[in-house]
Design a protein around this motif. Structure first.
Motif, PDB file in Angstrom:
ATOM      1  N   VAL A 113       0.880  -1.170   0.000  1.00 44.64           N
ATOM      2  CA  VAL A 113       0.000   0.000   0.000  1.00 44.64           C
ATOM      3  C   VAL A 113       0.917   1.218   0.000  1.00 44.64           C
ATOM      4  N   LEU A 114       0.934   1.954  -1.110  1.00 39.72           N
ATOM      5  CA  LEU A 114       1.986   2.922  -1.378  1.00 39.72           C
ATOM      6  C   LEU A 114       1.451   4.353  -1.322  1.00 39.72           C
ATOM      7  N   GLU A 115       2.021   5.122  -0.398  1.00 39.76           N
ATOM      8  CA  GLU A 115       1.631   6.515  -0.205  1.00 39.76           C
ATOM      9  C   GLU A 115       2.891   7.363  -0.067  1.00 39.76           C
ATOM     10  N   GLY A 116       2.784   8.644  -0.404  1.00 40.92           N
ATOM     11  CA  GLY A 116       3.901   9.558  -0.188  1.00 40.92           C
ATOM     12  C   GLY A 116       5.154   9.120  -0.920  1.00 40.92           C
ATOM     13  N   ALA A 117       6.284   9.145  -0.207  1.00 37.29           N
ATOM     14  CA  ALA A 117       7.574   8.803  -0.802  1.00 37.29           C
ATOM     15  C   ALA A 117       7.707   7.292  -0.970  1.00 37.29           C
ATOM     16  N   VAL A 118       8.011   6.880  -2.183  1.00 45.92           N
ATOM     17  CA  VAL A 118       8.331   5.474  -2.484  1.00 45.92           C
ATOM     18  C   VAL A 118       9.663   5.529  -3.227  1.00 45.92           C
ATOM     19  N   MET A 119      10.737   5.604  -2.478  1.00 50.06           N
ATOM     20  CA  MET A 119      12.050   5.903  -3.035  1.00 50.06           C
ATOM     21  C   MET A 119      13.063   4.804  -2.723  1.00 50.06           C
ATOM     22  N   GLY A 120      14.040   4.637  -3.602  1.00 46.68           N
ATOM     23  CA  GLY A 120      15.159   3.750  -3.326  1.00 46.68           C
ATOM     24  C   GLY A 120      14.716   2.371  -2.880  1.00 46.68           C
ATOM     25  N   GLY A 121      15.070   2.016  -1.635  1.00 44.06           N
ATOM     26  CA  GLY A 121      14.678   0.707  -1.114  1.00 44.06           C
ATOM     27  C   GLY A 121      13.185   0.515  -1.063  1.00 44.06           C
ATOM     28  N   GLY A 122      12.436   1.595  -0.815  1.00 45.43           N
ATOM     29  CA  GLY A 122      10.977   1.505  -0.853  1.00 45.43           C
ATOM     30  C   GLY A 122      10.483   1.168  -2.238  1.00 45.43           C
ATOM     31  N   PHE A 123      11.122   1.738  -3.246  1.00 43.37           N
ATOM     32  CA  PHE A 123      10.822   1.422  -4.644  1.00 43.37           C
ATOM     33  C   PHE A 123      11.073  -0.069  -4.889  1.00 43.37           C
ATOM     34  N   GLY A 124      12.190  -0.574  -4.342  1.00 46.97           N
ATOM     35  CA  GLY A 124      12.506  -1.987  -4.493  1.00 46.97           C
ATOM     36  C   GLY A 124      11.479  -2.892  -3.852  1.00 46.97           C
ATOM     37  N   LEU A 125      11.015  -2.532  -2.656  1.00 48.12           N
ATOM     38  CA  LEU A 125       9.978  -3.327  -1.996  1.00 48.12           C
ATOM     39  C   LEU A 125       8.694  -3.343  -2.818  1.00 48.12           C
ATOM     40  N   ALA A 126       8.339  -2.194  -3.386  1.00 46.00           N
ATOM     41  CA  ALA A 126       7.146  -2.140  -4.237  1.00 46.00           C
ATOM     42  C   ALA A 126       7.289  -3.103  -5.413  1.00 46.00           C
ATOM     43  N   CYS A 127       8.501  -3.225  -5.942  1.00 49.86           N
ATOM     44  CA  CYS A 127       8.729  -4.071  -7.117  1.00 49.86           C
ATOM     45  C   CYS A 127       8.639  -5.563  -6.821  1.00 49.86           C
ATOM     46  N   VAL A 128       8.722  -5.962  -5.555  1.00 49.91           N
ATOM     47  CA  VAL A 128       8.610  -7.387  -5.239  1.00 49.91           C
ATOM     48  C   VAL A 128       7.272  -7.715  -4.582  1.00 49.91           C
ATOM     49  N   SER A 129       6.339  -6.778  -4.623  1.00 48.35           N
ATOM     50  CA  SER A 129       4.995  -7.075  -4.110  1.00 48.35           C
ATOM     51  C   SER A 129       4.204  -7.835  -5.169  1.00 48.35           C
ATOM     52  N   ASP A 130       3.254  -8.630  -4.720  1.00 46.64           N
ATOM     53  CA  ASP A 130       2.372  -9.342  -5.647  1.00 46.64           C
ATOM     54  C   ASP A 130       1.236  -8.443  -6.116  1.00 46.64           C
ATOM     55  N   LEU A 131       0.850  -7.511  -5.276  1.00 42.30           N
ATOM     56  CA  LEU A 131      -0.167  -6.530  -5.630  1.00 42.30           C
ATOM     57  C   LEU A 131       0.268  -5.190  -5.058  1.00 42.30           C
ATOM     58  N   ALA A 132       0.272  -4.156  -5.892  1.00 42.42           N
ATOM     59  CA  ALA A 132       0.667  -2.828  -5.440  1.00 42.42           C
ATOM     60  C   ALA A 132      -0.483  -1.856  -5.658  1.00 42.42           C
ATOM     61  N   LEU A 133      -0.945  -1.247  -4.572  1.00 40.90           N
ATOM     62  CA  LEU A 133      -2.013  -0.256  -4.599  1.00 40.90           C
ATOM     63  C   LEU A 133      -1.419   1.087  -4.203  1.00 40.90           C
ATOM     64  N   ALA A 134      -1.654   2.128  -4.994  1.00 43.21           N
ATOM     65  CA  ALA A 134      -1.015   3.412  -4.739  1.00 43.21           C
ATOM     66  C   ALA A 134      -2.023   4.540  -4.671  1.00 43.21           C
ATOM     67  N   ARG A 135      -1.764   5.496  -3.800  1.00 47.05           N
ATOM     68  CA  ARG A 135      -2.474   6.760  -3.839  1.00 47.05           C
ATOM     69  C   ARG A 135      -1.970   7.545  -5.040  1.00 47.05           C
ATOM     70  N   ASP A 136      -2.840   8.375  -5.594  1.00 43.38           N
ATOM     71  CA  ASP A 136      -2.450   9.171  -6.757  1.00 43.38           C
ATOM     72  C   ASP A 136      -1.380  10.200  -6.401  1.00 43.38           C
ATOM     73  N   THR A 137      -1.235  10.500  -5.122  1.00 41.39           N
ATOM     74  CA  THR A 137      -0.247  11.483  -4.677  1.00 41.39           C
ATOM     75  C   THR A 137       1.116  10.868  -4.364  1.00 41.39           C
ATOM     76  N   ALA A 138       1.252   9.541  -4.478  1.00 40.21           N
ATOM     77  CA  ALA A 138       2.536   8.899  -4.197  1.00 40.21           C
ATOM     78  C   ALA A 138       3.584   9.352  -5.207  1.00 40.21           C
TER      79      ALA A 138
END
Length: 274
Positions: A113-138
């Motif tokens: 569940v992705l909000e705000g800053a999704v940077m660096g290592g956070g970006f990497g974690l998002a890439c290994v999720s099976d489902l990624a849901l994001a706020r439009d402001t992320a």
């Protein structure tokens, strides 16, 4: 029920079959410290064989998912000397890579569940999720090259997620993109325009997951990870045997019977299921 480790940098909350794992360093925009890496790795190790936990929901506290690596840990590593084959920078970086591998191959379904800053290592974690849901402001970025470093551990997973062409563009230019662009690239699956919509999408995803058999889901995830890493004929031979075993197995029998009897299978029953 699995005994979960005590954590200082994470907040853990098991709700039914879902374990909600929240990166909990809001003052640092949930920057990933070595302590957080170790705690998250310990959580995934603890639940590795726990069939009662069907999914892990990753999110960040305070309106941000994760702003990347912790600069203080990098500063501490700089003050240490490499000796005897040990290199503090390398070891710090590789520890995060091992965590990414662990999350990537976890038997549970991982929902980010992705909000705000999704940077660096956070970006990497998002890439290994099976489902990624994001706020439009992320805001998504791989800013490493702009800092004079490289995305050493996350780069391979970014390529697997969005392809080499787009990974080159984001990594080599250090670009920042919003939720809608992240969705267009295939990094995230859905973009929601309000907190309520994000919560609703998460609830719907968990409800859908519960309708799927846990062993079949875990086996399917493992099969998908093998594609492109071994010869197709042998992969399909093994998959055929797994299919036969599943049909004859407990879940296959229950699924077939439930379909014929027009009722939910045992694994899909919740407290409010008749």
């Amino acid at each position: 029920m699995t005994s979960l480790p005590d954590c200082d940098t994470l907040a853990l909350d098991q709700q039914g079959t879902a374990l909600h794992l929240t990166l909990n360093r809001p003052d640092a925009r949930n920057a990933m410290s070595l302590a957080m890496v170790r705690e998250m790795a310990a959580v995934f190790e603890a639940i590795a064989d726990d069939a009662a936990i069907r999914c892990v929901v990753l999110r960040g506290a305070g309106g941000h998912f994760c702003a990347g690596g912790d600069i203080r840990d990098m500063a501490a590593a700089r003050s240490q000397q490499a000796s005897g084959g040990a290199d503090p920078f390398r070891d710090l970086n590789r520890a995060f890579g091992r965590l990414i591998e662990t999350v990537n191959t976890a038997s549970q379904v991982v929902i980010a569940v992705l909000e705000g800053a999704v940077m660096g290592g956070g970006f990497g974690l998002a890439c290994v999720s099976d489902l990624a849901l994001a706020r439009d402001t992320a805001k998504f970025a791989m800013p490493e090259t702009s800092l004079g470093i490289i995305p050493a551990q996350i780069a391979p997973f970014v390529v697997e997620r969005i392809g080499l062409t787009q990974a080159r563009r984001l990594a080599l230019l250090g670009l920042k993109v919003n939720g809608h662009e992240a969705c267009r690239l295939g990094l995230v699956h859905s973009v929601l325009d309000s907190d309520d919509a994000l919560t609703s999408a998460l609830d719907d995803a968990i409800a859908s997951l519960i309708r799927c058999a846990p062993q079949a889901t875990a086996a399917t995830k493992a099969l998908l990870h093998r594609v492109g890493h071994e010869p197709m004929p042998s992969l399909l031979d093994d998959a055929a045997q797994q299919f036969a075993d599943a049909v004859r197995g407990e879940e296959g029998a229950e699924g077939t019977m439930a379909f014929m009897q027009k009722r939910p299978p045992a694994w899909a029953k919740t407290d409010d299921t008749p």
